[in-house]
Design an enzyme around this catalytic site. Sequence first.
Site, PDB file in Angstrom:
ATOM      1  N   LYS A  60      -1.172  12.248  13.852  1.00 60.45           N
ATOM      2  CA  LYS A  60      -0.665  11.131  12.498  1.00 60.45           C
ATOM      3  C   LYS A  60       0.193  10.149  13.592  1.00 60.45           C
ATOM      4  O   LYS A  60       1.529  10.832  13.820  1.00 60.45           O
ATOM      5  CB  LYS A  60      -0.469  11.628  12.007  1.00 60.45           C
ATOM      6  CG  LYS A  60       0.117  10.594  10.823  1.00 60.45           C
ATOM      7  CD  LYS A  60      -0.964   9.932  10.381  1.00 60.45           C
ATOM      8  CE  LYS A  60      -1.927   9.814   9.321  1.00 60.45           C
ATOM      9  NZ  LYS A  60      -3.195   8.857   9.620  1.00 60.45           N
ATOM     10  N   HIS A  99     -12.500  12.066   7.322  1.00 57.81           N
ATOM     11  CA  HIS A  99     -10.962  11.254   6.984  1.00 57.81           C
ATOM     12  C   HIS A  99     -10.501  13.480   5.828  1.00 57.81           C
ATOM     13  O   HIS A  99     -11.814  13.112   5.265  1.00 57.81           O
ATOM     14  CB  HIS A  99     -10.864  10.442   6.675  1.00 57.81           C
ATOM     15  CG  HIS A  99     -10.169   9.851   5.386  1.00 57.81           C
ATOM     16  ND1 HIS A  99      -9.715   9.708   4.348  1.00 57.81           N
ATOM     17  CD2 HIS A  99      -8.697   9.845   5.788  1.00 57.81           C
ATOM     18  CE1 HIS A  99      -8.572   9.875   3.553  1.00 57.81           C
ATOM     19  NE2 HIS A  99      -8.099   9.883   4.682  1.00 57.81           N
TER      20      HIS A  99
HETATM   21  O1  GKR Z   1      -1.319  12.076   4.730  1.00 53.72           O
HETATM   22  O2  GKR Z   1      -0.005  10.839   5.264  1.00 53.72           O
HETATM   23  C1  GKR Z   1      -1.332  11.313   5.557  1.00 53.72           C
HETATM   24  C2  GKR Z   1      -2.130  10.419   6.184  1.00 53.72           C
HETATM   25  O3  GKR Z   1      -1.689   9.608   6.487  1.00 53.72           O
HETATM   26  C3  GKR Z   1      -3.115  10.050   4.609  1.00 53.72           C
HETATM   27  O4  GKR Z   1      -2.866   9.456   4.127  1.00 53.72           O
HETATM   28  C4  GKR Z   1      -4.190   9.325   5.544  1.00 53.72           C
HETATM   29  O5  GKR Z   1      -5.177   8.684   5.073  1.00 53.72           O
HETATM   30  O6  GKR Z   1      -5.318  11.236   7.115  1.00 53.72           O
HETATM   31  C5  GKR Z   1      -5.534  10.137   6.648  1.00 53.72           C
HETATM   32  C6  GKR Z   1      -6.234   8.560   7.835  1.00 53.72           C
HETATM   33  O7  GKR Z   1      -6.843   9.634   8.464  1.00 53.72           O
HETATM   34  O8  GKR Z   1      -6.048   7.460   7.692  1.00 53.72           O
HETATM   35 MG    MG Z   2      -7.066   7.778   9.281  1.00 46.39          MG
END
Ligand code: GKR
Ligand code: MG
Length: 424
Positions: free
Chosen positions: A193, A320
């Site tokens: 991420k 996702h």
């Molecule tokens: O949990 O911070 C998080 C992710 O950024 C999530 O909110 C996203 O929706 O995992 C997700 C993604 O793949 O974009």
């Molecule tokens: Mg994503």
Amino acid sequence: MKIQRVTVTPIAFRDPPLLNASGIHEPYALRSIIEIESDNGYIGLGESYGDAPALAIQQQLQAQLIGLDPFNLNQLRAIVQATVAANGTRSIAGAELAPGSHASKAVSNAYSAFEVAFLDLQAHALNLPLVDLLGGAVRDEIPFSAYLFFKYAQHIDSPYKPDSWGEALDAEQIVGQARRMIETYGFKSIKLKAGALDPEHEVACIKALKEAFPGYPLRIDPNANWSLETAVRMAELLGDDLQYYEDPTPGLENMAELHRRTGLQLATNMVVTDFDEFRRSVALNSVQIVLADHHYWGGLRDTLALAKMCQTFGLGVSMHSNSHLGISLMAMAHVAAAVPNLDYACDTHYPWQEPDEEVVKGGKLPIVDGCVKITRAPGLGLELDHDQLGKLHDQYLSCGIRQRDDVQQMRRYQPQWQTVKPRF
Ligand code: GKR
Ligand code: MG
């Protein structure tokens, strides 16, 4: 068979200080747990968004589902549509990282929340695993990837003691996080991420992962926090390091342009989130891989329809996730088991949730060799642990959080923090 009881229980569970494009996770994540009981004693389970707008609709629907035949999913959809229409829609700021809370997804996410429970109930009544209602399993071990996050060691003014993962801000710490995920769960691919720190630094972390785990497919997901120019520049640095490049830059047009300029495989859970966006994306060739998510794509059967569309248009498909517990994980596993063209390991936040905070009997579900295994047990193969449910519901009542807000949480660390998209 008729439905005689519907219970929607909001819960909160501890969530680590994970960084993302919006800001940082709050100390608790919210979900709702749905239980549906038929007049002949079968129970179906569902898990969905626990944010206030989503929860309000689920709670409004509870009473309206009493007396319904759990096989009548068209009637469920009609009731959901009428209820959402009667409410009107409110647009929700900052919900892009929790798409299920977005007003435009109100019907599909409320329908999905109950559809999973209806299907689980149907499958229990038929004494079949849920996947058999989705056409049967083409695989019974569903691969997931190690989902890495930059993170702080603990939340500001933390209401509980720090998690065991520690800080992860530099490349060495990210490699350490990956190593622990892989050793514990056997994951065979890695997702980072991104969109939280300086892009060059995030790319350097991918390079470090590549060196530490040669041959592992790698992905980076900046959640559209890079401008087109930054995304092109990072693509040059990344070369052929990636299995796919997930949502580097905002919008269908930018993604299409990025693909034209770099030739890289682009994946998304941000620019293709419904069938209308799918159509526009195909016309522009914006993405090559769609990350499905039954929670906002309208349930397990609509996820199969999405997978079929991906096959028709030559797109890849995977999944996702947002912070979730075991009912969601198992629902993802059952639908993934029924998708012949599931080309990539799915995302899951599950390793980030604490072992004492699962609501299904037996505690956290195993992930072995990077896979969740589905069995021949009826339905999702799960039963609720009501003591745990009560504990996490009490935590919901006392934690004070009613809607995910990563931006406000980041302002507690950096009072000047603004929502700038793209930031880099
Ligand atoms: O949990 O911070 C998080 C992710 O950024 C999530 O909110 C996203 O929706 O995992 C997700 C993604 O793949 O974009
Ligand atoms: Mg994503």
